[in-house]
Enzyme design. Structure first.
Site, PDB file in Angstrom:
ATOM      1  N   ASN A 152       0.800  -1.219   0.000  1.00  0.00           N
ATOM      2  CA  ASN A 152       0.000   0.000   0.000  1.00  0.00           C
ATOM      3  C   ASN A 152       0.835   1.272   0.000  1.00  0.00           C
ATOM      4  O   ASN A 152       0.352   2.342  -0.378  1.00  0.00           O
ATOM      5  CB  ASN A 152      -0.938   0.017   1.209  1.00  0.00           C
ATOM      6  N   CYS A 326      -3.634   4.833   7.521  1.00  0.00           N
ATOM      7  CA  CYS A 326      -3.936   4.335   8.866  1.00  0.00           C
ATOM      8  C   CYS A 326      -2.891   4.768   9.896  1.00  0.00           C
ATOM      9  O   CYS A 326      -3.093   4.628  11.086  1.00  0.00           O
ATOM     10  CB  CYS A 326      -4.042   2.814   8.842  1.00  0.00           C
TER      11      CYS A 326
END
Length: 393
Positions: A152, A326
């Site tokens: 990611n 995140c």
């Protein structure tokens, strides 16, 4: 701020208009609970069935192997925790990598406290797993290999087919976090010997709050949420019908546009990489230059802090990231960049720009020009850069 150039599509994407259109009737017109028996609820039940079929088609899977969740993090948690519980009679060893999403890494930490033995594989300087090291790590106690399809942060794509083959040869379950890959790369779960796969709708122009876990038929996995018969008694709770409908529409849209969309993204991605690395000094591309996601650009600028860079980009209407959404509030350097061998001071100066089908060459030209200006201004204020320049003279 009038101008907006959104280059953080790895964090989330804009919900496509046709996806919103598909969802709307299930908020107001067909709002029945799909578990109910009366005719009015049939519309909802049929819509959930259709979405399951749409998603399964993207993976070349069976519809009954798709289990809806609240997102990628839940799917990752379910795969690891339930597999550990279901197969602990066979062993307690799980193999993963040092560059996984924290939904995997933190779940592994949780399982370690409950008796699991975790091997965290190193990766090379491009973020790719060594297959020989993977095979060496396997023991008679190994019950699960969990390695992400594509990273990611740096976009590197793993040799998933080969990993799946190794797992299958040793009789070990193979789970992959495909949150960034689903809809961006062609995935065939049978060809890749994938037993479980996690995904999330909001990464492919679908709604937030809905994901799925693919579980191959025959894999012994315990229920994750108890309290109802939904999702074939494995994940209780009233189905998020509008979200599920939206995911099905987004998945179908993604597969239908994949070839043309990703070809455009690759062209623009490589154009952006070329301009950044040739026009700004002391810049390093992070991740594999070829085996990477079509829309991912991750670079490190020496002598500057990524947080300052992001704030200044924002003042020009440019949205980027320093890594995973995140962990965007963390002051620590990216665990992914440290794992590929970057020193702390360079890892701190990283920038992730992730494109979409709406990104234009003009957007990227504007971004590069602003980056050149910002980087130079930040370096002019940096004592480290000043010392470096003096030593070069």
């Amino acid at each position: 701020m009038n101008k907006l150039i959104y280059l953080d599509n790895a964090a989330t994407t804009k919900t496509a208009p046709e996806v919103v259109e598909a969802m709307l009737p299930y908020f107001t017109e067909y709002y029945g609970n799909p578990s109910s028996v009366y005719d009015f609820a049939v519309h909802s039940k049929e819509a959930v069935t259709k979405a399951r079929e749409q998603i399964a088609g993207v993976l070349k899977a069976k519809p009954e192997e798709i289990y809806f969740t609240a997102g990628g993090s839940e799917s990752d948690n379910w795969a690891l925790k339930a597999a550990f519980e279901a197969y602990k009679a066979k062993g307690n060893h799980i193999i993963t990598t040092k560059i996984e999403h924290h939904a995997i890494l933190h779940t592994c930490e949780y399982l370690e406290k409950r008796g699991a033995k975790i091997t965290y594989l190193d990766v090379d300087e491009n973020g790719i797993v060594c297959l020989e090291e993977l095979e060496k790590a396997i023991t008679p106690e190994t019950i699960l290999i969990s390695i992400m399809f594509a990273n990611n942060e740096i976009g590197s794509v793993q040799p998933v087919k080969e990993i799946g083959m190794i797992a299958r040869e040793h009789g070990i379950l193979f789970h992959t976090d495909a949150v960034q890959a689903f809809g961006q790369l062609a995935i065939d779960v049978d060809e890749c010997n994938i037993d479980m796969l996690s995904s999330s709708a909001h990464k492919i122009n679908g709604p937030k709050g809905i994901g799925f876990l693919y579980i191959r038929k025959g894999v012994k996995i315990r229920s994750f949420v108890h309290g109802g018969a939904q999702e074939r008694k494995r994940r209780a709770g009233t189905e998020n019908v509008p979200g599920i409908v939206g995911y099905g529409a987004a998945a179908e849209r993604a597969v239908n546009t994949m070839e043309e969309r990703t070809a455009k993204e690759i062209q623009l991605r490589d154009y952006l990489i070329s301009r950044l690395t040739s026009e700004i000094p002391y810049v390093k591309l992070n991740g594999d230059p070829v085996k990477r996601l079509p829309n991912n650009v991750n670079v490190s600028f020496q002598f500057i802090e990524g947080e300052s860079l992001l704030l200044m980009l924002d003042s020009y209407g440019i949205c980027g990231s320093s890594g995973s959404a995140c962990t965007s509030g963390s002051l620590d350097p990216s665990h992914v960049l440290l794992a590929i061998g970057l020193p702390h001071e360079i890892a701190h100066g990283s920038l992730r720009l992730t494109l979409s089908e709406e990104t234009t060459k003009e957007d990227l030209d504007y971004t590069v020009e602003k980056l050149k200006e910002i980087v130079q201004n930040l370096r002019n204020m940096s004592p480290l850069y000043e010392d470096f320049v003096k030593k070069q003279k």
